[in-house]
Motif scaffolding. Structure first.
Motif, PDB file in Angstrom:
ATOM      1  N   GLN A  78       5.838  37.823  52.213  1.00  0.00           N
ATOM      2  CA  GLN A  78       5.149  38.600  52.128  1.00  0.00           C
ATOM      3  C   GLN A  78       3.472  38.305  52.548  1.00  0.00           C
ATOM      4  O   GLN A  78       2.472  37.486  52.649  1.00  0.00           O
ATOM      5  CB  GLN A  78       4.714  39.758  50.958  1.00  0.00           C
TER       6      GLN A  78
ATOM      7  N   ASN B 275       7.586  52.530  48.116  1.00  0.00           N
ATOM      8  CA  ASN B 275       7.877  51.121  47.757  1.00  0.00           C
ATOM      9  C   ASN B 275       9.242  50.365  48.601  1.00  0.00           C
ATOM     10  O   ASN B 275       9.603  50.330  49.474  1.00  0.00           O
ATOM     11  CB  ASN B 275       6.461  50.812  47.025  1.00  0.00           C
ATOM     12  N   GLU B 276       9.777  50.953  47.075  1.00  0.00           N
ATOM     13  CA  GLU B 276      11.521  50.260  46.619  1.00  0.00           C
ATOM     14  C   GLU B 276      12.138  50.974  45.665  1.00  0.00           C
ATOM     15  O   GLU B 276      11.263  51.176  44.835  1.00  0.00           O
ATOM     16  CB  GLU B 276      11.403  48.878  46.792  1.00  0.00           C
TER      17      GLU B 276
ATOM     18  N   PHE C 129      -0.122  49.478  55.023  1.00  0.00           N
ATOM     19  CA  PHE C 129      -1.081  48.996  54.444  1.00  0.00           C
ATOM     20  C   PHE C 129      -1.831  49.966  53.744  1.00  0.00           C
ATOM     21  O   PHE C 129      -2.267  50.894  54.026  1.00  0.00           O
ATOM     22  CB  PHE C 129      -2.079  47.901  54.507  1.00  0.00           C
ATOM     23  N   LEU C 130      -1.301  50.364  52.671  1.00  0.00           N
ATOM     24  CA  LEU C 130      -1.443  51.357  51.708  1.00  0.00           C
ATOM     25  C   LEU C 130      -2.362  51.544  50.378  1.00  0.00           C
ATOM     26  O   LEU C 130      -2.350  50.446  50.073  1.00  0.00           O
ATOM     27  CB  LEU C 130      -0.445  52.609  50.917  1.00  0.00           C
TER      28      LEU C 130
ATOM     29  N   GLY D 147       0.813  40.889  43.933  1.00  0.00           N
ATOM     30  CA  GLY D 147       2.509  41.303  44.442  1.00  0.00           C
ATOM     31  C   GLY D 147       3.626  40.896  43.200  1.00  0.00           C
ATOM     32  O   GLY D 147       4.462  41.153  42.876  1.00  0.00           O
TER      33      GLY D 147
ATOM     34  N   GLU E 286       0.264  52.208  40.973  1.00  0.00           N
ATOM     35  CA  GLU E 286       1.437  52.424  41.445  1.00  0.00           C
ATOM     36  C   GLU E 286       2.344  53.097  40.299  1.00  0.00           C
ATOM     37  O   GLU E 286       1.678  52.478  39.175  1.00  0.00           O
ATOM     38  CB  GLU E 286       1.413  50.419  41.866  1.00  0.00           C
TER      39      GLU E 286
ATOM     40  N   ARG F 266      15.053  46.312  53.249  1.00  0.00           N
ATOM     41  CA  ARG F 266      13.879  46.478  53.194  1.00  0.00           C
ATOM     42  C   ARG F 266      13.669  48.199  54.446  1.00  0.00           C
ATOM     43  O   ARG F 266      13.064  48.884  54.310  1.00  0.00           O
ATOM     44  CB  ARG F 266      12.694  46.602  53.273  1.00  0.00           C
TER      45      ARG F 266
ATOM     46  N   GLU G 170      10.154  52.480  42.765  1.00  0.00           N
ATOM     47  CA  GLU G 170       8.551  52.483  42.347  1.00  0.00           C
ATOM     48  C   GLU G 170       8.070  52.610  43.991  1.00  0.00           C
ATOM     49  O   GLU G 170       8.452  52.817  44.639  1.00  0.00           O
ATOM     50  CB  GLU G 170       8.464  50.676  43.060  1.00  0.00           C
TER      51      GLU G 170
ATOM     52  N   ASP H 107       8.538  40.565  43.964  1.00  0.00           N
ATOM     53  CA  ASP H 107       7.761  39.870  43.012  1.00  0.00           C
ATOM     54  C   ASP H 107       6.165  39.637  44.703  1.00  0.00           C
ATOM     55  O   ASP H 107       5.421  38.495  44.274  1.00  0.00           O
ATOM     56  CB  ASP H 107       7.972  38.821  42.206  1.00  0.00           C
ATOM     57  N   GLY H 108       6.155  40.185  45.303  1.00  0.00           N
ATOM     58  CA  GLY H 108       5.502  39.667  47.027  1.00  0.00           C
ATOM     59  C   GLY H 108       5.718  37.893  47.400  1.00  0.00           C
ATOM     60  O   GLY H 108       4.921  37.897  48.431  1.00  0.00           O
TER      61      GLY H 108
HETATM   62  P1  AMP Z   1       7.335  44.767  46.967  1.00  0.00           P
HETATM   63  O1  AMP Z   1       7.570  43.693  46.315  1.00  0.00           O
HETATM   64  O2  AMP Z   1       7.496  45.545  48.379  1.00  0.00           O
HETATM   65  O3  AMP Z   1       7.062  45.155  45.454  1.00  0.00           O
HETATM   66  O4  AMP Z   1       5.240  44.519  46.935  1.00  0.00           O
HETATM   67  C1  AMP Z   1       5.119  43.611  45.844  1.00  0.00           C
HETATM   68  C2  AMP Z   1       3.035  44.404  45.557  1.00  0.00           C
HETATM   69  O5  AMP Z   1       2.468  44.263  47.165  1.00  0.00           O
HETATM   70  C3  AMP Z   1       3.384  45.660  45.206  1.00  0.00           C
HETATM   71  O6  AMP Z   1       3.519  46.163  43.850  1.00  0.00           O
HETATM   72  C4  AMP Z   1       2.054  45.998  46.228  1.00  0.00           C
HETATM   73  O7  AMP Z   1       0.878  45.670  45.308  1.00  0.00           O
HETATM   74  C5  AMP Z   1       2.134  45.649  47.752  1.00  0.00           C
HETATM   75  N1  AMP Z   1       2.605  46.007  48.380  1.00  0.00           N
HETATM   76  C6  AMP Z   1       3.100  45.808  49.208  1.00  0.00           C
HETATM   77  N2  AMP Z   1       3.397  46.583  49.906  1.00  0.00           N
HETATM   78  C7  AMP Z   1       2.283  47.484  49.937  1.00  0.00           C
HETATM   79  C8  AMP Z   1       2.178  48.283  51.084  1.00  0.00           C
HETATM   80  N3  AMP Z   1       2.559  48.594  52.437  1.00  0.00           N
HETATM   81  N4  AMP Z   1       0.645  48.468  51.288  1.00  0.00           N
HETATM   82  C9  AMP Z   1      -0.279  48.206  49.850  1.00  0.00           C
HETATM   83  N5  AMP Z   1       0.263  47.521  48.846  1.00  0.00           N
HETATM   84  C10 AMP Z   1       1.852  46.588  49.304  1.00  0.00           C
END
Ligand code: AMP
Length: 349
Positions: free
Chosen positions: A136, A243-244, A162-163, A194, A168, A85, A232, A132-133
């Motif tokens: 985290q 995000n990624e 945290f945004l 997630g 999304e 990341r 994403e 998938d979360g």
């Molecule tokens: P990720 O594995 O980074 O795709 O995160 C999974 C999900 O967690 C995302 O699709 C968001 O719903 C939530 N999430 C991840 N990072 C953040 C962030 N920095 N701020 C708010 N929500 C987040």
């Protein structure tokens, strides 16, 4: 889904997976073993004109030897950038693609400093192997620092602000070896815990779509990309924050099987096999709903007009993506009605 889209094109797939009952094994031959098994990788390369992947946690070192004997597409550099990341965010920043404020974390002390500098709330994530979360922890306030550290405290972490996003969204596109690009309409994605629960597309927002295309094109160009790539984003105050990225066919693009002239799976194969890319035009308004943890009542869903059902034939496990369904309607409001019906049917199963 890749193999199925390959049949009409005359593309034959051969899979390598750790599990003999991987979904691909239902429709194409499979080699079973570790993704780092050099003998199996050699056999895969010897029997293939081109090697691709639909999972980004394959070690780059496993693919490197294959590059000497066959074509590996998308390029390994894209796979490796998506695996960490911090590296991924550095690539986005270099390409002037906005990202959340973040810091690499290797100790509790660094986490403390980062929460002071970046602020709270924030998300502590593993840099690698998270999806998938998984891996985290959301820190709402300073009292959560100890709990977060107890939960995933180790080296190789990232702390992100945290945004408070309004939505999304994701963009999926394909690039050919000659540098031609095509882009699918934006998908608006709803995650729960997630994990992607459902997505709707096209999201009619010209401004966001234009930015998303521009960013995706930049990444593709920088990496000399070939195949399907997804990014994403969070939408914050009407702007995209990346995000990624996923250097592969992406869950948020599954709707394209029924919802577009050419699916993401077909365009991935077209790109990596040097065929002309197909039209990404949407055929209407779609919703794609994942089946998470358990399969819903198939026949009740099939009774919904025009619903397309996809069962991956996987063993159920909590939170595991076992399949999905897609509905396609002429008008967005009819799509939304059908989506609500599908979600309540799944919840009641
Ligand atoms: P990720 O594995 O980074 O795709 O995160 C999974 C999900 O967690 C995302 O699709 C968001 O719903 C939530 N999430 C991840 N990072 C953040 C962030 N920095 N701020 C708010 N929500 C987040």
């Amino acid at each position: 889904m890749l193999a199925l889209s390959g049949y009409p094109l005359g593309v034959q797939c051969l899979f390598l997976d750790r599990s003999a009952d991987a979904p691909g094994a239902q429709v194409a031959p499979i080699l079973v073993g570790e993704l780092t098994d050099s003998a199996l990788l050699e056999e895969l390369a010897a029997r293939s004109d081109v090697v691709t992947f639909d999972w980004e946690n394959i070690p780059g070192s496993a693919l490197e030897p294959l590059e000497r004997t066959t074509r590996v597409r998308p390029p390994r550099a894209a796979l490796e950038a998506s695996q960490d990341r911090v590296v991924e965010k550095a690539l986005f920043s270099k390409l002037k693609i906005p990202v959340a404020a973040h810091a690499a974390i290797d100790s509790k002390e660094q986490l403390l400093q980062a929460t002071r500098k970046i602020g709270l709330p924030g998300v502590l994530k593993t840099r690698r192997l998270g999806y998938d979360g998984k891996g985290q922890f959301v820190l709402r306030d300073a009292a959560h620092i100890d709990a977060a550290w107890a939960a995933i405290g180790t080296t190789g972490l990232i702390y992100e602000e945290f945004l408070a996003f309004s939505r999304e969204v994701s963009i999926v596109g394909a690039r050919s070896a000659a540098g031609r690009t095509v882009f699918y309409p934006l998908s608006a994605n709803t995650h729960e815990g997630g994990i992607l629960r459902y997505g709707i597309a096209p999201l009619a927002n010209t401004k966001l779509e234009r930015s998303a295309r521009k960013y995706l094109e930049r990444v593709m160009h920088a990496l000399g990309y070939i195949g399907i790539l997804a990014i994403e984003f969070f939408v914050v105050k009407g702007r995209l924050i990346a995000n990624e990225m996923a250097p592969r066919v992406h869950n948020s693009g599954h709707w394209s099987i029924e919802g577009c002239v050419t699916s993401q799976f077909e365009n991935h194969l077209r790109a990596i096999c040097d065929m002309p890319l197909g039209s990404t035009r949407a055929l209407g308004h779609t919703a794609m709903i994942n089946f998470l943890g358990k399969m819903p009542d198939r026949d009740r869903l099939l009774a919904i007009d025009g619903l397309a059902f996809h069962d991956y034939g996987k063993q159920p496990r909590p939170g595991r993506k076992l399949g999905h369904c897609t509905i396609l309607r002429k008008h967005a409001k009819d799509r939304d009605k059908a989506l609500a019906e599908v979600l309540s049917l799944i919840d009641s199963t």
